[in-house]
Design a protein around this motif. Structure first.
Motif, PDB file in Angstrom:
ATOM      1  N   TRP B   7       0.808  -1.207   0.000  1.00  0.00           N
ATOM      2  CA  TRP B   7       0.000   0.000   0.000  1.00  0.00           C
ATOM      3  C   TRP B   7       0.849   1.268   0.000  1.00  0.00           C
ATOM      4  O   TRP B   7       0.452   2.301  -0.531  1.00  0.00           O
ATOM      5  CB  TRP B   7      -0.969  -0.027   1.187  1.00  0.00           C
ATOM      6  N   GLY B   8       2.050   1.192   0.590  1.00  0.00           N
ATOM      7  CA  GLY B   8       2.907   2.370   0.629  1.00  0.00           C
ATOM      8  C   GLY B   8       3.565   2.702  -0.700  1.00  0.00           C
ATOM      9  O   GLY B   8       4.142   3.759  -0.858  1.00  0.00           O
ATOM     10  N   ARG B   9       3.486   1.777  -1.673  1.00  0.00           N
ATOM     11  CA  ARG B   9       4.003   2.005  -3.028  1.00  0.00           C
ATOM     12  C   ARG B   9       5.458   2.439  -3.044  1.00  0.00           C
ATOM     13  O   ARG B   9       5.877   3.191  -3.933  1.00  0.00           O
ATOM     14  CB  ARG B   9       3.146   3.056  -3.756  1.00  0.00           C
ATOM     15  N   LEU B  10       6.245   1.951  -2.083  1.00  0.00           N
ATOM     16  CA  LEU B  10       7.656   2.322  -2.079  1.00  0.00           C
ATOM     17  C   LEU B  10       8.343   1.611  -3.236  1.00  0.00           C
ATOM     18  O   LEU B  10       8.122   0.439  -3.465  1.00  0.00           O
ATOM     19  CB  LEU B  10       8.305   1.917  -0.752  1.00  0.00           C
ATOM     20  N   PRO B  11       9.178   2.350  -3.971  1.00  0.00           N
ATOM     21  CA  PRO B  11       9.847   1.698  -5.107  1.00  0.00           C
ATOM     22  C   PRO B  11      10.965   0.784  -4.637  1.00  0.00           C
ATOM     23  O   PRO B  11      11.417   0.864  -3.497  1.00  0.00           O
ATOM     24  CB  PRO B  11      10.393   2.888  -5.902  1.00  0.00           C
ATOM     25  N   GLY B  12      11.401  -0.084  -5.544  1.00  0.00           N
ATOM     26  CA  GLY B  12      12.604  -0.859  -5.295  1.00  0.00           C
ATOM     27  C   GLY B  12      12.444  -2.008  -4.327  1.00  0.00           C
ATOM     28  O   GLY B  12      13.378  -2.401  -3.656  1.00  0.00           O
ATOM     29  N   VAL B  13      11.239  -2.589  -4.249  1.00  0.00           N
ATOM     30  CA  VAL B  13      11.073  -3.713  -3.332  1.00  0.00           C
ATOM     31  C   VAL B  13      11.366  -5.051  -4.003  1.00  0.00           C
ATOM     32  O   VAL B  13      11.437  -6.067  -3.355  1.00  0.00           O
ATOM     33  CB  VAL B  13       9.662  -3.761  -2.726  1.00  0.00           C
ATOM     34  N   GLY B  14      11.548  -5.059  -5.313  1.00  0.00           N
ATOM     35  CA  GLY B  14      11.907  -6.308  -5.991  1.00  0.00           C
ATOM     36  C   GLY B  14      10.698  -7.122  -6.377  1.00  0.00           C
ATOM     37  O   GLY B  14       9.626  -6.989  -5.807  1.00  0.00           O
ATOM     38  N   GLU B  15      10.908  -7.994  -7.343  1.00  0.00           N
ATOM     39  CA  GLU B  15       9.794  -8.776  -7.872  1.00  0.00           C
ATOM     40  C   GLU B  15       9.691 -10.138  -7.203  1.00  0.00           C
ATOM     41  O   GLU B  15      10.658 -10.669  -6.689  1.00  0.00           O
ATOM     42  CB  GLU B  15       9.976  -8.961  -9.384  1.00  0.00           C
ATOM     43  N   ALA B  16       8.490 -10.682  -7.243  1.00  0.00           N
ATOM     44  CA  ALA B  16       8.265 -12.042  -6.765  1.00  0.00           C
ATOM     45  C   ALA B  16       7.362 -12.741  -7.773  1.00  0.00           C
ATOM     46  O   ALA B  16       6.562 -12.103  -8.435  1.00  0.00           O
ATOM     47  CB  ALA B  16       7.605 -12.014  -5.395  1.00  0.00           C
ATOM     48  N   ARG B  17       7.534 -14.050  -7.922  1.00  0.00           N
ATOM     49  CA  ARG B  17       6.589 -14.806  -8.762  1.00  0.00           C
ATOM     50  C   ARG B  17       5.213 -14.753  -8.109  1.00  0.00           C
ATOM     51  O   ARG B  17       5.090 -14.831  -6.888  1.00  0.00           O
ATOM     52  CB  ARG B  17       7.008 -16.279  -8.855  1.00  0.00           C
ATOM     53  N   ASN B  50       7.789 -10.358  -1.110  1.00  0.00           N
ATOM     54  CA  ASN B  50       8.734 -11.467  -1.029  1.00  0.00           C
ATOM     55  C   ASN B  50       9.720 -11.395  -2.184  1.00  0.00           C
ATOM     56  O   ASN B  50       9.718 -12.262  -3.055  1.00  0.00           O
ATOM     57  CB  ASN B  50       7.933 -12.771  -1.073  1.00  0.00           C
ATOM     58  N   PRO B  51      10.582 -10.368  -2.191  1.00  0.00           N
ATOM     59  CA  PRO B  51      11.482 -10.192  -3.331  1.00  0.00           C
ATOM     60  C   PRO B  51      12.281 -11.458  -3.624  1.00  0.00           C
ATOM     61  O   PRO B  51      12.887 -12.033  -2.730  1.00  0.00           O
ATOM     62  CB  PRO B  51      12.418  -9.073  -2.862  1.00  0.00           C
ATOM     63  N   GLY B  52      12.248 -11.894  -4.885  1.00  0.00           N
ATOM     64  CA  GLY B  52      12.985 -13.085  -5.271  1.00  0.00           C
ATOM     65  C   GLY B  52      12.295 -14.390  -4.926  1.00  0.00           C
ATOM     66  O   GLY B  52      12.751 -15.459  -5.297  1.00  0.00           O
ATOM     67  N   GLY B  53      11.185 -14.316  -4.212  1.00  0.00           N
ATOM     68  CA  GLY B  53      10.453 -15.528  -3.828  1.00  0.00           C
ATOM     69  C   GLY B  53       9.129 -15.612  -4.549  1.00  0.00           C
ATOM     70  O   GLY B  53       9.000 -15.185  -5.695  1.00  0.00           O
ATOM     71  N   GLU B  54       8.137 -16.159  -3.870  1.00  0.00           N
ATOM     72  CA  GLU B  54       6.839 -16.392  -4.498  1.00  0.00           C
ATOM     73  C   GLU B  54       5.728 -15.822  -3.616  1.00  0.00           C
ATOM     74  O   GLU B  54       5.794 -15.891  -2.386  1.00  0.00           O
ATOM     75  CB  GLU B  54       6.629 -17.901  -4.669  1.00  0.00           C
ATOM     76  N   LEU B  55       4.703 -15.262  -4.284  1.00  0.00           N
ATOM     77  CA  LEU B  55       3.518 -14.798  -3.566  1.00  0.00           C
ATOM     78  C   LEU B  55       2.347 -15.710  -3.916  1.00  0.00           C
ATOM     79  O   LEU B  55       2.076 -15.957  -5.094  1.00  0.00           O
ATOM     80  CB  LEU B  55       3.177 -13.362  -3.972  1.00  0.00           C
ATOM     81  N   LEU B  56       1.676 -16.232  -2.907  1.00  0.00           N
ATOM     82  CA  LEU B  56       0.431 -16.968  -3.141  1.00  0.00           C
ATOM     83  C   LEU B  56      -0.686 -15.928  -3.154  1.00  0.00           C
ATOM     84  O   LEU B  56      -1.013 -15.351  -2.115  1.00  0.00           O
ATOM     85  CB  LEU B  56       0.193 -17.996  -2.027  1.00  0.00           C
ATOM     86  N   SER B 419       9.235 -13.685   4.111  1.00  0.00           N
ATOM     87  CA  SER B 419       8.792 -12.446   3.468  1.00  0.00           C
ATOM     88  C   SER B 419       9.946 -11.464   3.482  1.00  0.00           C
ATOM     89  O   SER B 419      10.940 -11.668   4.202  1.00  0.00           O
ATOM     90  CB  SER B 419       7.597 -11.844   4.234  1.00  0.00           C
ATOM     91  N   GLY B 420       9.812 -10.399   2.716  1.00  0.00           N
ATOM     92  CA  GLY B 420      10.830  -9.364   2.741  1.00  0.00           C
ATOM     93  C   GLY B 420      11.018  -8.853   4.168  1.00  0.00           C
ATOM     94  O   GLY B 420      12.148  -8.673   4.632  1.00  0.00           O
TER      95      GLY B 420
END
Lengths: 248, 436
Positions: B7-17, B50-56, B419-420
């Motif tokens: 919700w905070g929309r902070l940039p640079g948190v990395g991608e997750a599958r 979950n940068p670099g990990g997976e989100l259900l 999680s991150g």
């Protein structure tokens, strides 16, 4: 329009449509393949229906087994108190086109599930539906033109669309609406493996709202979202000489 | 791949599958984690990233399971939102016992963050009203957890930030209401001392209390106390309208000048001492403006929410307001509440007896972090804690200091879940292979 029969009920689009109908006080009979998913949906709709035990009934079945269809319809008619106002057919699979090209068995199985089984169901339903009722079938924009990327799916859906066209012509004098619903890309579990999803992708709830409205209006053919009517008009107007060279 | 944002929309948190999840009977994937459930993305920081990990992606778990209309007991899948719950239960004369300030949050998220509302003093937190939930673990086991179960998994999962496994469904006890309206009493206060006096006299007589504080002007503000209205309120509730922030401005619209002007106007706006308000409008004022988080622009924003335990709360809250006022980067919504004495529902629950302050700050990089470090020092000195659901930057030290049951909690963490947030604050080598 109070007694609703849904085939392929646990599909995301059908389940969303069922919720809308239940919110309007409809009685619903669900037919789907997975017993666990069907039970989960039945519970959900029962809660939304306000707990009246008679409102939501369900039967798990493999609709590929055509011999079972008459008994399924008998049971559905009985569950809905002897009559049906709206039928929604939403069963289907998304074939792996490459696997179909490599296997005749796979091609025929996909044509059976997405084409033949639906036509069989429509044939039997046409024998039973009463004047004033509506038969709605989810086909696809993919049925409008064969494309190299998914023509097995497109051929099955095209078969159904052309069949419905004739059926509509035949049933119109008896005031039975035949609604051909042609969604574009919808973000559902069926399409979960497709990674790239852009602006043309619709949510199942939005498509479901379109279906319920189309059935209310007793439309003939409806594209959901409506922009697909224009897109497909363009795609079907491309001369074959040119089209065959496109990578669509 | 879509970029999941908090919700905070902070940039640079990395991608997750992102893996869609809509079948509560399905087994968890067998590939190695780390994974974490992601519902409606209303947590501000990285507890559900979950940068670099997976989100259900659990929004597909959106079915009701059972609703006992006589007893007010609802069982529903974990991805069902409070909005959907309220649409079902309010016409039947029920309401959720505890609600956060947005109803676009999932039941699973409410449990995992053990969220609180304006009635903490009376009702405790969300976890106090959970009768049961099912927990699916990466070893394939399924367990129905209830409060007080011998293995302690219920208390670990309530407030457990999704780390103990996947919550598939939740059963909650609702509270009866007569009308979907609130009777609201509002008072201005000129100073923090006046707030404590008001709190003492009003909190004892009302279910819901909250205050808005103008940090730029020494802690004056508005106190509001409310209760569900009785039969004299209107029967029907007007449908709440919804507007949308249409686009993301290139820079934050929230700055010293706009905040100062807003707070001045908010404080002086004529308000009736007593009014009736539709319940949804009272509980969810910001839900009426979809995507309001966009007003902070491309760089996003931080929320800073802390709890100050009872013995130190008056002194420490004054110190916090002083520092924020001096920094001059005030906040649109400085929300101030007093928590009650009820023992926490979970091992890592945030609410505890004392006062809680929540503030939004546009992301101003190093300047923001300097201010947060100052505030952290005050919170630590007071023996307080920061709220993980709102956090995107606290240190491992700060987390450990605020959550003494951390070591007891660790034993319940599912090895395939992370999680991150967890990798940042749990100062222990993660038990899964780290993505390169």
């Amino acid at each position: 329009m109070n007694r609703i029969l849904i085939f392929g009920a646990t599909s995301a689009i059908a389940a969303a449509a069922a919720r809308l109908w239940v919110a309007r006080g409809a009685r619903v009979h669900l037919v789907g393949r997975s017993p666990a998913k069907l039970e989960a949906l039945q519970q959900d709709l029962q809660v939304r229906a306000g707990g009246g035990a008679a409102a939501i009934s369900a039967r798990s079945a493999d609709l590929d087994r055509l011999a079972d269809l008459p008994a399924l319809l008998d049971e559905a008619w009985a569950a809905l108190g002897g009559g049906v106002d709206v039928v929604l057919i939403a069963q289907g699979t998304l074939p792996d086109q490459a696997a179909c090209e490599a296997s005749l068995d796979e091609t025929l199985a996909q044509l059976h599930t997405n084409g033949v089984a639906v036509v069989a169901l429509c044939t039997l339903l046409a024998q039973r539906l009463a004047p004033g009722s509506a038969l709605a079938v989810i086909t696809s924009v993919a049925g409008d033109r064969g494309r190299q990327s998914n023509y097995v799916y497109g051929a099955a859906k095209g078969l159904v669309s052309r069949f419905l066209q004739g059926l509509r012509n035949r049933l119109a004098p008896r005031d039975i609406a035949v609604v051909d619903i042609r969604p574009g890309f919808v973000d559902t579990p069926m399409t979960a493996s497709i990674a790239k999803k852009g602006a043309l992708w619709a949510q199942p709830t939005a498509v479901a709202r379109g279906i319920v409205a189309a059935v209310d209006r007793r439309d003939d053919i409806v594209y959901l979202p409506a922009i697909w009517r224009l897109i497909m008009a363009i795609i079907t107007s491309i001369p074959e000489k040119i089209f065959k060279k496109l990578k669509l | 791949m879509k970029h999941a944002k908090a919700w905070g929309r902070l940039p640079g948190v990395g991608e997750a599958r992102q893996r869609p999840w809509g079948d509560r009977h399905a087994a968890l994937p067998t590939e190695a984690g780390p994974r974490i459930a992601h519902g409606l993305g209303r947590s501000y920081g990285d507890v559900a990233l979950n940068p670099g990990g997976e989100l259900l992606m659990t929004r597909g778990l959106d079915r009701f399971i059972h609703f006992d209309r006589a007893q007010g007991v609802l069982r529903a899948e974990a991805g069902v939102s409070l909005d959907e719950v309220l649409a079902l239960v309010m016409p039947a004369g029920w309401f959720v016992a505890v609600t956060p300030g947005s109803r676009y949050v999932s039941l699973g998220g409410c449990v995992a963050n053990d969220v609180h509302g304006k009635n903490h003093a009376r009702a405790g937190s969300f976890g106090h009203h959970v009768r049961a939930f099912e927990l699916l673990r990466s070893d394939g086991s399924r367990q129905v957890c209830r409060p007080g179960d011998a293995d302690g998994r219920f208390e670990a999962t309530v407030g457990g930030l999704g780390l103990t496994g996947l919550i598939t469904w939740v059963e909650i006890q609702l509270i009866p209401i007569r009308r979907p309206w609130m009777a609201v009493v509002q008072r201005r206060f000129a100073s923090l001392d006046a707030y404590w006096d008001l709190d003492e006299s009003l909190a004892a007589h009302h279910d819901y209390t909250v205050a808005w504080v103008d940090c730029l002007r020494g802690g004056r503000g508005l106190y509001s106390a409310a209760d569900f209205a009785g039969h004299d309120a209107p029967q029907a509730e007007p449908g709440p309208g919804r507007r949308r922030v249409p686009l993301e401005p290139p820079i934050s619209l929230v700055n010293g000048l706009s905040v100062s002007a807003f707070n001045l106007a908010y404080y002086h706006l004529p308000r009736p001492a007593f009014s009736l308000q539709p319940a949804l409008k009272y509980f969810y004022p910001l839900d009426g403006l979809a995507d309001w988080n966009r007003i902070y622009g491309r760089r996003g924003f931080y929320q800073y929410q802390c709890v100050l335990p009872r013995p130190a709360m008056k002194e420490a809250s004054r110190a916090l307001f002083d520092r924020i006022g001096r920094a001059g980067s005030g906040s649109f919504l400085a929300v101030f509440k007093t928590f009650g004495e009820r023992p926490p529902a979970g091992l890592l629950s945030f609410p505890r007896a004392g006062a809680t302050l929540a503030l939004d700050f546009p992301n101003q990089g190093a300047a923001s972090h300097r201010l947060f470090a100052e505030l952290d020092a005050v919170v630590r000195e007071a023996g307080g804690a920061l709220y993980p659901a709102k956090d995107a930057r606290m240190s491992a030290d700060m987390f450990r200091a605020g959550y003494p049951a951390l070591d007891a909690f660790r034993a319940h963490v599912d090895p395939a879940f992370s999680s991150g947030f967890w990798r940042r604050v749990a100062d222990e080598a993660p038990s899964f292979p780290q993505p390169a």
